[in-house]
Motif scaffolding. Structure first.
Motif, PDB file in Angstrom:
ATOM      1  N   SER A 176       0.857  -1.197   0.000  1.00 57.78           N
ATOM      2  CA  SER A 176       0.000   0.000   0.000  1.00 57.78           C
ATOM      3  C   SER A 176       0.888   1.240   0.000  1.00 57.78           C
ATOM      4  CB  SER A 176      -0.895   0.002   1.240  1.00 57.78           C
ATOM      5  OG  SER A 176      -1.733  -1.114   1.233  1.00 57.78           O
ATOM      6  N   GLN A 177       0.498   2.225  -0.797  1.00 56.30           N
ATOM      7  CA  GLN A 177       1.283   3.447  -0.905  1.00 56.30           C
ATOM      8  C   GLN A 177       0.378   4.661  -1.022  1.00 56.30           C
ATOM      9  OE1 GLN A 177       3.517   1.679  -4.268  1.00 56.30           O
ATOM     10  NE2 GLN A 177       5.302   2.442  -3.197  1.00 56.30           N
ATOM     11  N   THR A 178       0.947   5.840  -0.753  1.00 49.43           N
ATOM     12  CA  THR A 178       0.243   7.103  -0.954  1.00 49.43           C
ATOM     13  C   THR A 178       0.889   7.823  -2.128  1.00 49.43           C
ATOM     14  OG1 THR A 178      -0.336   7.286   1.379  1.00 49.43           O
ATOM     15  CG2 THR A 178      -0.388   9.309   0.079  1.00 49.43           C
ATOM     16  N   PHE A 179       0.052   8.245  -3.064  1.00 50.99           N
ATOM     17  CA  PHE A 179       0.498   8.978  -4.244  1.00 50.99           C
ATOM     18  C   PHE A 179       0.147  10.444  -4.071  1.00 50.99           C
ATOM     19  CE2 PHE A 179       0.262   4.689  -5.599  1.00 50.99           C
ATOM     20  CZ  PHE A 179       1.089   4.539  -6.697  1.00 50.99           C
ATOM     21  N   ASN A 180       1.140  11.310  -4.195  1.00 55.41           N
ATOM     22  CA  ASN A 180       0.954  12.756  -4.150  1.00 55.41           C
ATOM     23  C   ASN A 180       1.496  13.348  -5.447  1.00 55.41           C
ATOM     24  OD1 ASN A 180      -0.009  13.291  -1.314  1.00 55.41           O
ATOM     25  ND2 ASN A 180       1.832  12.086  -0.898  1.00 55.41           N
TER      26      ASN A 180
ATOM     27  N   GLY B 164      -1.901  -3.596  -3.170  1.00 52.19           N
ATOM     28  CA  GLY B 164      -2.190  -3.025  -1.859  1.00 52.19           C
ATOM     29  C   GLY B 164      -3.304  -2.000  -1.928  1.00 52.19           C
ATOM     30  N   ALA B 165      -3.661  -1.483  -0.762  1.00 56.92           N
ATOM     31  CA  ALA B 165      -4.693  -0.445  -0.664  1.00 56.92           C
ATOM     32  C   ALA B 165      -4.006   0.908  -0.800  1.00 56.92           C
ATOM     33  CB  ALA B 165      -5.428  -0.561   0.668  1.00 56.92           C
ATOM     34  N   ASP B 166      -4.043   1.478  -1.990  1.00 55.62           N
ATOM     35  CA  ASP B 166      -3.338   2.722  -2.271  1.00 55.62           C
ATOM     36  C   ASP B 166      -4.224   3.935  -1.988  1.00 55.62           C
ATOM     37  OD1 ASP B 166      -0.902   1.514  -3.257  1.00 55.62           O
ATOM     38  OD2 ASP B 166      -2.088   0.904  -4.993  1.00 55.62           O
ATOM     39  N   ARG B 167      -3.571   5.058  -1.724  1.00 58.91           N
ATOM     40  CA  ARG B 167      -4.252   6.330  -1.463  1.00 58.91           C
ATOM     41  C   ARG B 167      -3.733   7.337  -2.487  1.00 58.91           C
ATOM     42  NH1 ARG B 167      -2.562   9.995   2.940  1.00 58.91           N
ATOM     43  NH2 ARG B 167      -4.113  11.640   2.978  1.00 58.91           N
ATOM     44  N   PHE B 168      -4.659   7.923  -3.252  1.00 63.55           N
ATOM     45  CA  PHE B 168      -4.322   8.904  -4.274  1.00 63.55           C
ATOM     46  C   PHE B 168      -4.802  10.268  -3.788  1.00 63.55           C
ATOM     47  CE2 PHE B 168      -4.876   4.828  -6.339  1.00 63.55           C
ATOM     48  CZ  PHE B 168      -3.748   4.736  -7.145  1.00 63.55           C
ATOM     49  N   VAL B 169      -3.882  11.188  -3.498  1.00 64.32           N
ATOM     50  CA  VAL B 169      -4.201  12.527  -2.999  1.00 64.32           C
ATOM     51  C   VAL B 169      -3.992  13.500  -4.154  1.00 64.32           C
ATOM     52  CG1 VAL B 169      -3.674  14.287  -1.280  1.00 64.32           C
ATOM     53  CG2 VAL B 169      -3.387  11.852  -0.698  1.00 64.32           C
ATOM     54  N   ILE B 170      -5.101  14.098  -4.630  1.00 64.32           N
ATOM     55  CA  ILE B 170      -5.017  14.947  -5.817  1.00 64.32           C
ATOM     56  C   ILE B 170      -5.570  16.334  -5.492  1.00 64.32           C
ATOM     57  CG2 ILE B 170      -5.706  15.213  -8.225  1.00 64.32           C
ATOM     58  CD1 ILE B 170      -5.794  12.144  -8.366  1.00 64.32           C
TER      59      ILE B 170
ATOM     60  N   SER C 151     -11.155  -1.504  -5.424  1.00 68.40           N
ATOM     61  CA  SER C 151     -12.165  -1.254  -4.392  1.00 68.40           C
ATOM     62  C   SER C 151     -11.552  -0.921  -3.031  1.00 68.40           C
ATOM     63  CB  SER C 151     -13.102  -2.463  -4.263  1.00 68.40           C
ATOM     64  OG  SER C 151     -12.363  -3.609  -3.899  1.00 68.40           O
ATOM     65  N   ASP C 152     -10.310  -1.313  -2.776  1.00 70.62           N
ATOM     66  CA  ASP C 152      -9.680  -0.985  -1.494  1.00 70.62           C
ATOM     67  C   ASP C 152      -8.822   0.280  -1.567  1.00 70.62           C
ATOM     68  OD1 ASP C 152      -7.757  -2.163  -3.093  1.00 70.62           O
ATOM     69  OD2 ASP C 152      -6.943  -3.438  -1.516  1.00 70.62           O
ATOM     70  N   ASP C 153      -8.760   0.934  -2.716  1.00 72.43           N
ATOM     71  CA  ASP C 153      -8.019   2.184  -2.869  1.00 72.43           C
ATOM     72  C   ASP C 153      -8.875   3.358  -2.400  1.00 72.43           C
ATOM     73  OD1 ASP C 153      -5.871   0.831  -3.959  1.00 72.43           O
ATOM     74  OD2 ASP C 153      -6.474   1.219  -6.029  1.00 72.43           O
ATOM     75  N   VAL C 154      -8.205   4.479  -2.096  1.00 74.27           N
ATOM     76  CA  VAL C 154      -8.886   5.688  -1.613  1.00 74.27           C
ATOM     77  C   VAL C 154      -8.467   6.863  -2.485  1.00 74.27           C
ATOM     78  CG1 VAL C 154      -9.080   7.306   0.325  1.00 74.27           C
ATOM     79  CG2 VAL C 154      -8.976   4.851   0.768  1.00 74.27           C
ATOM     80  N   LEU C 155      -9.441   7.694  -2.856  1.00 75.20           N
ATOM     81  CA  LEU C 155      -9.177   8.931  -3.582  1.00 75.20           C
ATOM     82  C   LEU C 155      -9.463  10.089  -2.644  1.00 75.20           C
ATOM     83  CD1 LEU C 155      -8.580  10.435  -6.271  1.00 75.20           C
ATOM     84  CD2 LEU C 155     -11.050  10.352  -6.700  1.00 75.20           C
ATOM     85  N   GLU C 156      -8.475  10.935  -2.415  1.00 74.40           N
ATOM     86  CA  GLU C 156      -8.639  12.118  -1.567  1.00 74.40           C
ATOM     87  C   GLU C 156      -8.456  13.356  -2.436  1.00 74.40           C
ATOM     88  OE1 GLU C 156      -6.327  14.283   2.112  1.00 74.40           O
ATOM     89  OE2 GLU C 156      -6.324  12.091   2.040  1.00 74.40           O
ATOM     90  N   LEU C 157      -9.501  14.170  -2.523  1.00 76.20           N
ATOM     91  CA  LEU C 157      -9.475  15.378  -3.347  1.00 76.20           C
ATOM     92  C   LEU C 157      -9.359  16.597  -2.449  1.00 76.20           C
ATOM     93  CD1 LEU C 157     -12.368  14.432  -5.782  1.00 76.20           C
ATOM     94  CD2 LEU C 157      -9.916  14.134  -6.138  1.00 76.20           C
ATOM     95  N   LYS C 158      -8.433  17.473  -2.778  1.00 78.41           N
ATOM     96  CA  LYS C 158      -8.227  18.709  -2.007  1.00 78.41           C
ATOM     97  C   LYS C 158      -8.375  19.902  -2.939  1.00 78.41           C
ATOM     98  CE  LYS C 158      -4.992  16.755   1.326  1.00 78.41           C
ATOM     99  NZ  LYS C 158      -3.660  16.914   1.915  1.00 78.41           N
TER     100      LYS C 158
END
Length: 127
Positions: free
Chosen positions: A41-45, A58-64, A78-85
């Motif tokens: 699992s990783q976080t993408f910035n 893994g369960a990845d997190r995409f911060v855009i 389905s286990d990934d997360v999208l975070e919008l800012k």
């Protein structure tokens, strides 16, 4: 009599810069990039620019961030997360209403800047 447009063909070039990590977070820059994760699992910035993001596993997190350029996520699961800012909508239900199915891909478009809307394309994803 006016002229008629028969069709429009759009191409997207693959970014010249590739960043790949098996573990840890992936931090983009202001350039167009391809960020590729590993099995964990990783976080993408991603930074500003046109970016292609491949989670890997893994369960990845995409911060855009808003106004950071359009992105393609090649393997959103389905286990990934999208975070919008900083987008023009504030809730997940508003984001879900803006999703558009385009052939095999799902598009999320923010028209904050109508002349250059920011788009996230989820490759081979159905609504």
């Amino acid at each position: 009599m006016g002229r008629c447009i028969d069709y429009v063909k759009v191409f997207a070039q693959t970014p010249a810069i590739t960043i790949q990590h098996e573990t840890g977070d992936l931090q983009g820059s202001r350039s167009d990039e391809q960020l590729t994760g590993g099995l964990a699992s990783q976080t993408f910035n991603p930074g500003a620019g046109f970016d292609i993001l491949a989670g890997g596993g893994g369960a990845d997190r995409f911060v855009i961030d808003g106004d950071s350029g359009s992105k393609i996520i090649t393997d959103f699961a389905s286990d990934d997360v999208l975070e919008l800012k900083g987008w023009t909508f504030n809730t997940s239900s508003e984001a879900l209403r803006r999703l558009i199915q385009v052939d095999q891909d799902l598009w999320l478009i923010d028209e904050q800047e109508p002349q250059a809307p920011q788009t996230i394309i989820f490759r081979k994803t159905k609504r």
